[in-house]
Design a protein around this motif. Sequence first.
Motif, PDB file in Angstrom:
ATOM      1  N   ALA A 114      -7.070  -1.585  -6.921  1.00 19.24           N
ATOM      2  CA  ALA A 114      -6.117  -1.904  -7.716  1.00 19.24           C
ATOM      3  C   ALA A 114      -6.310  -3.093  -8.465  1.00 19.24           C
ATOM      4  O   ALA A 114      -5.994  -3.152  -9.866  1.00 19.24           O
ATOM      5  N   VAL A 136      -5.099  -0.680 -16.298  1.00 16.89           N
ATOM      6  CA  VAL A 136      -3.666  -0.847 -15.839  1.00 16.89           C
ATOM      7  C   VAL A 136      -2.698  -1.342 -17.025  1.00 16.89           C
ATOM      8  O   VAL A 136      -2.909  -2.535 -17.386  1.00 16.89           O
ATOM      9  N   ALA A 145       4.207  -5.377 -11.822  1.00 14.68           N
ATOM     10  CA  ALA A 145       3.437  -4.047 -12.115  1.00 14.68           C
ATOM     11  C   ALA A 145       2.854  -3.888 -10.529  1.00 14.68           C
ATOM     12  O   ALA A 145       2.710  -2.841 -10.271  1.00 14.68           O
ATOM     13  N   ALA A 146       2.219  -4.995 -10.192  1.00  9.59           N
ATOM     14  CA  ALA A 146       1.309  -4.967  -8.784  1.00  9.59           C
ATOM     15  C   ALA A 146       2.287  -4.369  -7.717  1.00  9.59           C
ATOM     16  O   ALA A 146       1.879  -3.707  -6.923  1.00  9.59           O
ATOM     17  N   ARG A 198       5.328  -3.016  -8.064  1.00 12.50           N
ATOM     18  CA  ARG A 198       5.717  -1.908  -8.251  1.00 12.50           C
ATOM     19  C   ARG A 198       4.650  -0.565  -7.856  1.00 12.50           C
ATOM     20  O   ARG A 198       5.031   0.503  -7.553  1.00 12.50           O
ATOM     21  N   ASN A 199       3.413  -0.804  -8.163  1.00 10.18           N
ATOM     22  CA  ASN A 199       2.388   0.121  -7.794  1.00 10.18           C
ATOM     23  C   ASN A 199       2.268   0.326  -6.380  1.00 10.18           C
ATOM     24  O   ASN A 199       2.119   1.299  -5.709  1.00 10.18           O
ATOM     25  N   ALA A 200       2.452  -0.957  -5.420  1.00  7.94           N
ATOM     26  CA  ALA A 200       2.293  -1.098  -4.255  1.00  7.94           C
ATOM     27  C   ALA A 200       3.287  -0.138  -3.643  1.00  7.94           C
ATOM     28  O   ALA A 200       3.151   0.484  -2.706  1.00  7.94           O
ATOM     29  N   ALA A 245       5.005   2.375  -5.101  1.00  8.53           N
ATOM     30  CA  ALA A 245       4.966   3.434  -5.514  1.00  8.53           C
ATOM     31  C   ALA A 245       3.722   4.198  -4.461  1.00  8.53           C
ATOM     32  O   ALA A 245       4.067   5.400  -3.943  1.00  8.53           O
ATOM     33  N   ASP A 246       2.628   3.449  -4.175  1.00  9.30           N
ATOM     34  CA  ASP A 246       1.797   3.895  -3.314  1.00  9.30           C
ATOM     35  C   ASP A 246       2.106   4.395  -1.912  1.00  9.30           C
ATOM     36  O   ASP A 246       1.491   4.996  -1.019  1.00  9.30           O
ATOM     37  N   ILE A 283      11.315   2.255  -5.817  1.00 14.85           N
ATOM     38  CA  ILE A 283      10.885   1.211  -6.635  1.00 14.85           C
ATOM     39  C   ILE A 283      11.848   0.072  -6.823  1.00 14.85           C
ATOM     40  O   ILE A 283      11.679  -0.864  -7.419  1.00 14.85           O
ATOM     41  N   THR A 328      -2.604 -10.347  -8.580  1.00 13.11           N
ATOM     42  CA  THR A 328      -2.317  -8.739  -8.075  1.00 13.11           C
ATOM     43  C   THR A 328      -2.561  -8.520  -6.585  1.00 13.11           C
ATOM     44  O   THR A 328      -2.098  -7.982  -6.069  1.00 13.11           O
ATOM     45  N   ARG A 357       0.337  -7.630  -4.091  1.00 15.99           N
ATOM     46  CA  ARG A 357       0.235  -6.261  -3.659  1.00 15.99           C
ATOM     47  C   ARG A 357       0.313  -6.578  -1.904  1.00 15.99           C
ATOM     48  O   ARG A 357       1.011  -5.956  -0.861  1.00 15.99           O
TER      49      ARG A 357
END
Lengths: 144, 187
Positions: A63, A72, B25-26, B28-30, B32-33, B38, B75, B79
């Motif tokens: 990531a 991203v 963003a980081a 939110r992506n973590a 979601a993963d 969210i 990031t 995370r």
Amino acid sequence: MINRDDPEDRALWRTYRAAAPAEAEPDFMALAAYAEGRLEASAADALEAAIARDPALLADVRAARAVALGDVAAIPAPLRTIRMARALVVEPPPPAWRRAVGWTSVAAAILLVAALGFEFGVATADSLLLRGDGDLTLDQDTVL
Amino acid sequence: MPALVAGVPAAWRRFVDRYAGVIHAAVRNAVADSGRSIEDATDIAQDVFVRLCKDDYRLLRQFDPARASIVTWLTLVARSTAIDKLRRKQHRTVDIDDAPEAAVAIPAVEPEHIAIPPGLLTGRQALVLALLYDQDLDPAEAAGRLGVDVQTIRSTHHKAMVRLRHHFGTDGDGTAPTPVEPSRRQS
């Protein structure tokens, strides 16, 4: 050719994994340098051993690598997030002496206004002329 | 950065304004993963900022711009914070009266001691084996994860297995060591 179904190879790996000494937990700086391909080889090798024990670290590195490469898209943070974060660090309170000076100034201003008001009131009373018919009239020259 | 870790509020506000999007963003992506909602992202993002400024900006002081960019570093911090928080939420305590007996029973185990010399496998070799055997990736997938070609994966795997077979003495007679099973005491 790799045969992942070979029970012997799996057994060897699991025996090793169970008994191998644990690597120290990697720090974010090492992970970030690794994600950007800037970590020196010996440190990268130790880091990969740690990642082998914790696969979640590899997801983190991937990531971070995507972010470093600009793959991203940025997501604007909600205003609430920004407001709450900003509020974590605020101006420190003024020192005690400055607060004392401030309150003293306020008190002095109140006293000054009160004194001036009293003076104006006295001046107004002095300017009032009592006529024979009992009317109270103001001297024409008095400015209120 | 010096003004930031010195606690200057204006510097902190600039930092937040500039990097809140990266952190959000980081997180939110973590989230979601991990398959979670969210809506947790905002609270977790605040946890990230708290982590950055607490203990007199201890974590921020560790950042070294000569080694990596701050966006990459943030990031990873974000995370890590998100995953830690999500794991804690998953492991909420359950009233012991509601838990089945099997869930609270802890068998006594004593692991067998096996000597593994340091450096038996390189970090890369261990990582390749972990991807192939623990995560059940095929060689092409493992190659993609590490950004190398498939032949490198095969070669690394081969060298690792040669080392392991030699160490455990299975490279001659073809017999594998019994996987380590901890001895169990009957209580």
